[in-house]
Design a protein around this motif. Structure first.
Motif, PDB file in Angstrom:
ATOM      1  N   GLU A   9      35.039  15.230   2.749  1.00  0.00           N
ATOM      2  CA  GLU A   9      36.174  15.830   2.042  1.00  0.00           C
ATOM      3  C   GLU A   9      35.933  15.951   0.535  1.00  0.00           C
ATOM      4  OE1 GLU A   9      38.898  17.113   3.587  1.00  0.00           O
ATOM      5  OE2 GLU A   9      37.821  16.638   5.433  1.00  0.00           O
ATOM      6  N   LEU A  10      34.897  15.296   0.033  1.00  0.00           N
ATOM      7  CA  LEU A  10      34.590  15.344  -1.393  1.00  0.00           C
ATOM      8  C   LEU A  10      33.809  16.604  -1.722  1.00  0.00           C
ATOM      9  CD1 LEU A  10      33.348  11.658  -1.938  1.00  0.00           C
ATOM     10  CD2 LEU A  10      35.679  12.547  -2.178  1.00  0.00           C
ATOM     11  N   THR A  11      33.971  17.075  -2.950  1.00  0.00           N
ATOM     12  CA  THR A  11      33.130  18.178  -3.410  1.00  0.00           C
ATOM     13  C   THR A  11      31.709  17.640  -3.583  1.00  0.00           C
ATOM     14  OG1 THR A  11      33.422  17.735  -5.766  1.00  0.00           O
ATOM     15  CG2 THR A  11      35.076  19.180  -4.702  1.00  0.00           C
ATOM     16  N   PRO A  12      30.706  18.504  -3.598  1.00  0.00           N
ATOM     17  CA  PRO A  12      29.340  18.007  -3.806  1.00  0.00           C
ATOM     18  C   PRO A  12      29.186  17.202  -5.097  1.00  0.00           C
ATOM     19  CG  PRO A  12      29.262  20.243  -2.978  1.00  0.00           C
ATOM     20  CD  PRO A  12      30.716  19.942  -3.271  1.00  0.00           C
ATOM     21  N   GLN A  13      29.837  17.626  -6.169  1.00  0.00           N
ATOM     22  CA  GLN A  13      29.745  16.889  -7.432  1.00  0.00           C
ATOM     23  C   GLN A  13      30.399  15.519  -7.319  1.00  0.00           C
ATOM     24  OE1 GLN A  13      30.412  18.979 -11.170  1.00  0.00           O
ATOM     25  NE2 GLN A  13      31.789  17.332 -11.798  1.00  0.00           N
ATOM     26  N   GLU A  14      31.575  15.454  -6.683  1.00  0.00           N
ATOM     27  CA  GLU A  14      32.241  14.166  -6.493  1.00  0.00           C
ATOM     28  C   GLU A  14      31.405  13.246  -5.618  1.00  0.00           C
ATOM     29  OE1 GLU A  14      36.830  15.909  -6.711  1.00  0.00           O
ATOM     30  OE2 GLU A  14      35.860  15.581  -4.765  1.00  0.00           O
ATOM     31  N   ARG A  15      30.845  13.786  -4.552  1.00  0.00           N
ATOM     32  CA  ARG A  15      30.027  12.987  -3.641  1.00  0.00           C
ATOM     33  C   ARG A  15      28.806  12.436  -4.367  1.00  0.00           C
ATOM     34  NH1 ARG A  15      27.989  16.432   0.883  1.00  0.00           N
ATOM     35  NH2 ARG A  15      30.196  16.831   1.055  1.00  0.00           N
ATOM     36  N   THR A  16      28.166  13.273  -5.174  1.00  0.00           N
ATOM     37  CA  THR A  16      26.990  12.834  -5.913  1.00  0.00           C
ATOM     38  C   THR A  16      27.350  11.754  -6.924  1.00  0.00           C
ATOM     39  OG1 THR A  16      26.041  15.037  -5.684  1.00  0.00           O
ATOM     40  CG2 THR A  16      25.060  13.601  -7.346  1.00  0.00           C
ATOM     41  N   ALA A  17      28.402  11.993  -7.700  1.00  0.00           N
ATOM     42  CA  ALA A  17      28.816  11.014  -8.712  1.00  0.00           C
ATOM     43  C   ALA A  17      29.194   9.686  -8.055  1.00  0.00           C
ATOM     44  CB  ALA A  17      29.989  11.568  -9.527  1.00  0.00           C
ATOM     45  N   PHE A  18      29.949   9.750  -6.967  1.00  0.00           N
ATOM     46  CA  PHE A  18      30.357   8.538  -6.256  1.00  0.00           C
ATOM     47  C   PHE A  18      29.138   7.798  -5.703  1.00  0.00           C
ATOM     48  CE2 PHE A  18      31.591   6.182  -2.475  1.00  0.00           C
ATOM     49  CZ  PHE A  18      32.675   5.444  -2.943  1.00  0.00           C
ATOM     50  N   THR A  19      28.216   8.529  -5.102  1.00  0.00           N
ATOM     51  CA  THR A  19      27.012   7.925  -4.528  1.00  0.00           C
ATOM     52  C   THR A  19      26.175   7.252  -5.603  1.00  0.00           C
ATOM     53  OG1 THR A  19      26.962   9.520  -2.725  1.00  0.00           O
ATOM     54  CG2 THR A  19      24.896   8.397  -3.231  1.00  0.00           C
ATOM     55  N   LEU A  20      25.971   7.940  -6.723  1.00  0.00           N
ATOM     56  CA  LEU A  20      25.166   7.357  -7.789  1.00  0.00           C
ATOM     57  C   LEU A  20      25.837   6.113  -8.378  1.00  0.00           C
ATOM     58  CD1 LEU A  20      23.953  10.570  -9.631  1.00  0.00           C
ATOM     59  CD2 LEU A  20      22.571   9.013  -8.247  1.00  0.00           C
ATOM     60  N   ARG A  21      27.156   6.116  -8.457  1.00  0.00           N
ATOM     61  CA  ARG A  21      27.869   4.975  -9.038  1.00  0.00           C
ATOM     62  C   ARG A  21      27.953   3.797  -8.067  1.00  0.00           C
ATOM     63  NH1 ARG A  21      28.692   2.112 -13.335  1.00  0.00           N
ATOM     64  NH2 ARG A  21      30.744   1.214 -13.477  1.00  0.00           N
ATOM     65  N   HIS A  22      28.397   4.057  -6.858  1.00  0.00           N
ATOM     66  CA  HIS A  22      28.728   2.965  -5.947  1.00  0.00           C
ATOM     67  C   HIS A  22      27.617   2.586  -4.968  1.00  0.00           C
ATOM     68  CE1 HIS A  22      32.760   2.600  -7.470  1.00  0.00           C
ATOM     69  NE2 HIS A  22      32.853   3.916  -7.445  1.00  0.00           N
ATOM     70  N   PHE A  23      26.659   3.457  -4.750  1.00  0.00           N
ATOM     71  CA  PHE A  23      25.545   3.104  -3.877  1.00  0.00           C
ATOM     72  C   PHE A  23      24.278   2.813  -4.666  1.00  0.00           C
ATOM     73  CE2 PHE A  23      28.109   5.636  -0.803  1.00  0.00           C
ATOM     74  CZ  PHE A  23      28.314   4.635   0.133  1.00  0.00           C
ATOM     75  N   GLU A  24      24.095   3.498  -5.794  1.00  0.00           N
ATOM     76  CA  GLU A  24      22.878   3.326  -6.592  1.00  0.00           C
ATOM     77  C   GLU A  24      23.115   2.508  -7.858  1.00  0.00           C
ATOM     78  OE1 GLU A  24      19.933   4.209  -5.460  1.00  0.00           O
ATOM     79  OE2 GLU A  24      20.855   5.077  -3.674  1.00  0.00           O
ATOM     80  N   ASP A  25      24.371   2.144  -8.146  1.00  0.00           N
ATOM     81  CA  ASP A  25      24.741   1.307  -9.296  1.00  0.00           C
ATOM     82  C   ASP A  25      24.292   1.870 -10.646  1.00  0.00           C
ATOM     83  OD1 ASP A  25      26.132  -0.634  -7.878  1.00  0.00           O
ATOM     84  OD2 ASP A  25      24.304  -1.774  -7.452  1.00  0.00           O
ATOM     85  N   LEU A  26      24.322   3.178 -10.800  1.00  0.00           N
ATOM     86  CA  LEU A  26      23.989   3.770 -12.091  1.00  0.00           C
ATOM     87  C   LEU A  26      25.193   3.681 -13.016  1.00  0.00           C
ATOM     88  CD1 LEU A  26      21.953   6.995 -11.230  1.00  0.00           C
ATOM     89  CD2 LEU A  26      21.116   4.714 -11.731  1.00  0.00           C
ATOM     90  N   SER A  27      24.945   3.661 -14.309  1.00  0.00           N
ATOM     91  CA  SER A  27      26.024   3.637 -15.295  1.00  0.00           C
ATOM     92  C   SER A  27      26.629   5.034 -15.426  1.00  0.00           C
ATOM     93  CB  SER A  27      25.473   3.184 -16.654  1.00  0.00           C
ATOM     94  OG  SER A  27      24.629   4.204 -17.196  1.00  0.00           O
ATOM     95  N   ILE A  28      27.787   5.099 -16.060  1.00  0.00           N
ATOM     96  CA  ILE A  28      28.455   6.385 -16.301  1.00  0.00           C
ATOM     97  C   ILE A  28      27.527   7.301 -17.099  1.00  0.00           C
ATOM     98  CG2 ILE A  28      30.399   7.498 -17.489  1.00  0.00           C
ATOM     99  CD1 ILE A  28      31.199   5.984 -14.922  1.00  0.00           C
ATOM    100  N   GLU A  29      26.849   6.737 -18.090  1.00  0.00           N
ATOM    101  CA  GLU A  29      25.947   7.537 -18.924  1.00  0.00           C
ATOM    102  C   GLU A  29      24.782   8.081 -18.108  1.00  0.00           C
ATOM    103  OE1 GLU A  29      27.076   4.413 -19.753  1.00  0.00           O
ATOM    104  OE2 GLU A  29      28.580   5.187 -21.153  1.00  0.00           O
ATOM    105  N   GLU A  30      24.224   7.256 -17.227  1.00  0.00           N
ATOM    106  CA  GLU A  30      23.098   7.705 -16.394  1.00  0.00           C
ATOM    107  C   GLU A  30      23.544   8.783 -15.408  1.00  0.00           C
ATOM    108  OE1 GLU A  30      20.241   3.797 -15.979  1.00  0.00           O
ATOM    109  OE2 GLU A  30      22.199   3.732 -14.976  1.00  0.00           O
TER     110      GLU A  30
END
Length: 195
Positions: free
Chosen positions: A139-160
């Motif tokens: 249900e997420l847009t591709p951008q939302e899915r990517t941002a969520f994945t990078l934040r919550h699965f890959e533990d990247l910072s907001i800046e990264e």
């Protein structure tokens, strides 16, 4: 002692192809996880990883070092994956405009998180959790899915994440926030998640 990314990059730029192998070995697993979470398909994820490293190798002289090398790779992988998703969607709409499923109807191709061997206490619910999470992630847009994945699965910072998606900090935070809100809404009736 482990060779730094910068040292490996300098070796590649000096003509030593083994330096790039160091980078491939260091980042291929993380890129695969990201691509798999975005595409939901192992073959597509493999293609994304290969294309990412090919593009990185060709453009390595343009890497300026302002962002971490891993962030630069994530940007290449994210952009390529988003382009693939958009192209696939356009092709499907062009080839099968009358075959579109009604809203909310499953098409059988669901996003699946990377499989991990669950402990015995999780086996009972793991299948249902994956199905529900996959449906919610779709249900997420591709951008939302990517941002969520990078934040919550890959533990990247907001800046990264912002650097990888070429977004400002506020836009990055908003993408993650919208993703979390949508996931909460979609999972609210299950497992006691509050919206």
């Amino acid at each position: 002692m482990k060779e730094s990314d910068g040292a490996a990059i300098q070796r590649v730029l000096a003509g030593d192809g083994d330096g790039f192998q160091v980078l491939v070995e260091r980042y291929s697993h993380a890129l695969f996880r990201l691509a798999y979470r975005m595409t939901g398909n192992e073959a597509d994820a493999d293609d994304v990883v290969q294309e990412t490293f090919l593009r990185a190798y060709r453009s390595l002289a343009n890497y300026d070092g302002r962002a971490a090398f891993s962030t630069w790779l994530y940007r290449i992988a994210s952009n390529y994956t988003l382009d693939r998703i958009a192209a696939t969607k356009r092709r499907a709409e062009i080839l099968h405009p009358l075959d579109q499923k009604p809203e909310g109807e499953e098409d059988g191709r669901a996003w699946q998180p990377v499989e991990q061997a669950p402990g015995p206490d999780r086996l009972l619910l793991s299948g249902e959790i994956q199905v529900r999470l996959a449906a919610a992630m779709e249900e997420l847009t591709p951008q939302e899915r990517t941002a969520f994945t990078l934040r919550h699965f890959e533990d990247l910072s907001i800046e990264e994440i912002g650097a990888a998606l070429q977004l400002g900090s506020n836009a990055t935070r908003n993408s993650i926030f919208r993703a979390v809100q949508k996931l909460r809404r979609n999972l609210a009736g299950w497992a006691g998640v509050a919206s």
